[in-house]
Design a protein around this motif. Structure first.
Motif, PDB file in Angstrom:
ATOM      1  N   VAL A 136       0.752  -0.788   0.086  1.00 41.26           N
ATOM      2  CA  VAL A 136      -0.155   0.183   0.048  1.00 41.26           C
ATOM      3  C   VAL A 136       1.193   1.003  -0.156  1.00 41.26           C
ATOM      4  O   VAL A 136       0.712   2.135  -0.318  1.00 41.26           O
ATOM      5  N   CYS A 137       2.193   1.081   0.558  1.00 42.59           N
ATOM      6  CA  CYS A 137       3.180   2.565   0.607  1.00 42.59           C
ATOM      7  C   CYS A 137       3.442   3.140  -0.497  1.00 42.59           C
ATOM      8  O   CYS A 137       3.771   3.614  -0.830  1.00 42.59           O
ATOM      9  N   LEU A 138       3.959   1.667  -1.045  1.00 45.77           N
ATOM     10  CA  LEU A 138       4.489   1.604  -2.251  1.00 45.77           C
ATOM     11  C   LEU A 138       3.493   2.204  -3.307  1.00 45.77           C
ATOM     12  O   LEU A 138       4.226   3.281  -4.033  1.00 45.77           O
ATOM     13  N   PHE A 139       2.318   1.730  -3.637  1.00 48.16           N
ATOM     14  CA  PHE A 139       1.389   2.408  -4.638  1.00 48.16           C
ATOM     15  C   PHE A 139       1.346   3.775  -4.409  1.00 48.16           C
ATOM     16  O   PHE A 139       0.931   4.915  -4.778  1.00 48.16           O
ATOM     17  N   MET A 140       0.577   3.949  -2.933  1.00 48.80           N
ATOM     18  CA  MET A 140       0.839   5.510  -2.479  1.00 48.80           C
ATOM     19  C   MET A 140       2.024   6.184  -3.158  1.00 48.80           C
ATOM     20  O   MET A 140       1.811   7.335  -3.546  1.00 48.80           O
ATOM     21  N   ALA A 141       3.491   5.528  -2.999  1.00 48.14           N
ATOM     22  CA  ALA A 141       4.753   6.842  -2.906  1.00 48.14           C
ATOM     23  C   ALA A 141       4.178   6.741  -4.694  1.00 48.14           C
ATOM     24  O   ALA A 141       5.294   7.493  -4.973  1.00 48.14           O
ATOM     25  N   TRP A 142       4.232   6.062  -5.870  1.00 50.37           N
ATOM     26  CA  TRP A 142       3.884   5.466  -6.606  1.00 50.37           C
ATOM     27  C   TRP A 142       2.187   6.769  -7.268  1.00 50.37           C
ATOM     28  O   TRP A 142       3.229   7.431  -8.233  1.00 50.37           O
ATOM     29  N   VAL A 143       1.911   6.822  -6.506  1.00 56.48           N
ATOM     30  CA  VAL A 143       0.742   7.421  -6.452  1.00 56.48           C
ATOM     31  C   VAL A 143       1.370   9.214  -7.169  1.00 56.48           C
ATOM     32  O   VAL A 143       0.753  10.107  -7.821  1.00 56.48           O
ATOM     33  N   LEU A 170       4.180  10.394  -6.566  1.00 56.27           N
ATOM     34  CA  LEU A 170       5.293  10.724  -7.286  1.00 56.27           C
ATOM     35  C   LEU A 170       4.276  11.142  -8.970  1.00 56.27           C
ATOM     36  O   LEU A 170       5.126  12.300  -9.566  1.00 56.27           O
ATOM     37  N   ILE A 171       3.616  10.530  -9.842  1.00 57.45           N
ATOM     38  CA  ILE A 171       3.316  10.814 -10.714  1.00 57.45           C
ATOM     39  C   ILE A 171       2.394  11.833 -10.986  1.00 57.45           C
ATOM     40  O   ILE A 171       2.687  13.536 -11.198  1.00 57.45           O
ATOM     41  N   TRP A 221       5.552  19.702  -2.013  1.00 59.83           N
ATOM     42  CA  TRP A 221       4.904  18.763  -1.346  1.00 59.83           C
ATOM     43  C   TRP A 221       4.693  17.034  -1.549  1.00 59.83           C
ATOM     44  O   TRP A 221       5.224  16.192  -1.474  1.00 59.83           O
ATOM     45  N   LEU A 222       4.260  17.223  -3.193  1.00 59.10           N
ATOM     46  CA  LEU A 222       4.113  15.642  -3.394  1.00 59.10           C
ATOM     47  C   LEU A 222       4.952  14.977  -3.746  1.00 59.10           C
ATOM     48  O   LEU A 222       5.334  14.110  -3.301  1.00 59.10           O
ATOM     49  N   ALA A 282       3.473  14.795  -8.768  1.00 55.68           N
ATOM     50  CA  ALA A 282       4.347  15.470  -8.678  1.00 55.68           C
ATOM     51  C   ALA A 282       4.768  15.895 -10.014  1.00 55.68           C
ATOM     52  O   ALA A 282       4.843  16.869 -10.285  1.00 55.68           O
ATOM     53  N   ILE A 283       5.077  14.401 -11.089  1.00 55.67           N
ATOM     54  CA  ILE A 283       5.942  15.244 -12.707  1.00 55.67           C
ATOM     55  C   ILE A 283       4.653  15.869 -13.022  1.00 55.67           C
ATOM     56  O   ILE A 283       4.532  16.512 -14.588  1.00 55.67           O
ATOM     57  N   SER A 284       3.348  15.411 -12.528  1.00 58.71           N
ATOM     58  CA  SER A 284       2.244  16.890 -13.542  1.00 58.71           C
ATOM     59  C   SER A 284       2.261  17.595 -13.485  1.00 58.71           C
ATOM     60  O   SER A 284       1.362  18.447 -13.681  1.00 58.71           O
ATOM     61  N   ARG A 285       3.187  18.398 -12.805  1.00 54.94           N
ATOM     62  CA  ARG A 285       3.201  19.846 -12.573  1.00 54.94           C
ATOM     63  C   ARG A 285       1.806  20.046 -11.691  1.00 54.94           C
ATOM     64  O   ARG A 285       2.021  21.513 -12.578  1.00 54.94           O
ATOM     65  N   PRO A 286       0.933  19.900 -10.891  1.00 56.63           N
ATOM     66  CA  PRO A 286       0.209  20.516 -10.839  1.00 56.63           C
ATOM     67  C   PRO A 286       0.305  22.059  -9.811  1.00 56.63           C
ATOM     68  O   PRO A 286       1.429  22.439  -9.349  1.00 56.63           O
TER      69      PRO A 286
END
Length: 340
Positions: free
Chosen positions: A58-65, A67-68, A305-306, A70-74
């Motif tokens: 679960v933690c790995l999945f949240m880290a992935w979410v 990260l993506i 932050w993300l 953050a890369i999308s630059r909100p």
């Protein structure tokens, strides 16, 4: 309002789920063999700890979410705010020579010296110049930069009020004051460079002749407005009683007129505080500030932050995995001790 600079990166969000449901490389009908009872016990303990292992996933999945995302630059757009556009770069050269202490002006129905009257009028003038960068030059025997060009009119006004007669010497270096103003305005656009020079005397000091400085100012597109301050008559107590004198006899009006004419400026004569205030109102009209305000929305990037959140979940996943490995080792040691 939230916007994404690169929204197409969100297509990578379901990648871990897709990989989870992909066909396994090993056959599902694989047999299970335990060489001894210790291995069977370890297998059962692993099943008990599978719940802890799922937290790591679960933690790995949240880290992935995160990260993506953050890369999308909100970017978060705040509420629109009104910003006054940049206007002119306006330098004010203020005479602090000894003659500025002559009390031939009035302020609040009381007698005041020339410097106090000038500071009172300048305070109102500076507060009205929203959108301009204002700087202060003080001069006497020498010329000094009291305050560099700045939009902070509150601080500029405070520095003006802190000036005192004699700070720069007792004489008057008009040419040096103009030369310093040219130097501070040399990198600014030609239609924005304005110098207001206020004095009550003639040039009696300095290395630069005023007319030479004015000629150079004209080549640099620096417009110089000059103000001669001081009453033309006042009553003083003499040996034989009161008598009328001209306290502005040392004022070189011809020089100030020539300086203004060479640079495309105007010459003004202020014989009282009210006239000085009217002059600055005229200057406010001659050198207007931008009348239209600009609306802008502040932008706040959420990338950092993300990114930090993703690193935090990754650290939790590693901690959960290390804790699971430690528990496995401990159970194996206990099983061996039980067999012995």
């Amino acid at each position: 309002m939230l916007e994404l600079a690169w929204p197409w990166f969100l297509l990578l969000l379901p990648a871990p789920i897709i990989m989870y449901f992909l066909p396994s490389a090993k056959p599902k009908g694989e047999g299970i063999w335990w060489g001894n009872s210790a291995q069977l016990a370890q297998y059962q303990d692993n099943k008990v700890m599978s719940g802890r292992l799922s937290w790591s996933y679960v933690c790995l999945f949240m880290a992935w979410v995160l990260l993506i995302l953050a890369i999308s630059r909100p970017v978060w757009f705040g509420e629109p705010t009104k910003v006054t556009p940049s206007g002119r770069d306006l330098l004010i050269a203020l005479d602090l020579s000894g003659s500025m202490q002559v009390t031939d002006m009035t302020l609040n129905d009381q007698t005041a010296n020339r410097l106090d009257a000038a500071k009172s009028v300048l305070s109102d003038f500076i507060q009205e110049r929203r959108g301009d960068r204002i700087g202060i030059i003080v001069f006497g025997t020498k010329a000094y930069l009291q305050a560099p060009l700045s939009f902070d009119t509150k601080t500029i006004n405070q520095l003006v009020q802190e000036t005192q007669i004699g700070f720069a010497g007792e004489q008057t270096a008009i040419g040096d004051a103009i030369g310093l103003g040219i130097k501070r305005l040399e990198d600014r656009p030609s239609d924005q460079k304005v110098l207001i020079l206020m004095t009550d005397g003639a040039n009696t000091a300095g290395r630069v002749q005023p007319l030479q400085a004015a000629a150079f100012a004209a080549t640099q597109n620096v417009r110089v407005h000059t103000i001669g301050i001081g009453a033309d008559s006042m009553i003083v107590q003499g040996f034989f009683g009161p008598k009328a004198v001209n306290p502005s006899s040392d004022l070189d009006e011809t020089l100030l007129r020539n300086i203004a004419a060479q640079t495309g400026g105007e010459y003004f004569r202020a014989k009282s505080t009210d006239e000085l205030r009217a002059i600055y109102q005229t200057l406010d009209a001659l050198e207007p500030t931008p009348s239209e305000d600009i609306w802008q929305r502040p932008l706040t990037s959420l990338f950092h932050w993300l990114g930090l959140g993703s690193l935090a979940f990754l650290a939790l996943a590693l901690l959960a995995s290390n804790a699971l490995s430690f528990n496995r080792k401990g159970l194996t040691d206990l099983t061996k001790r039980g067999q012995s």
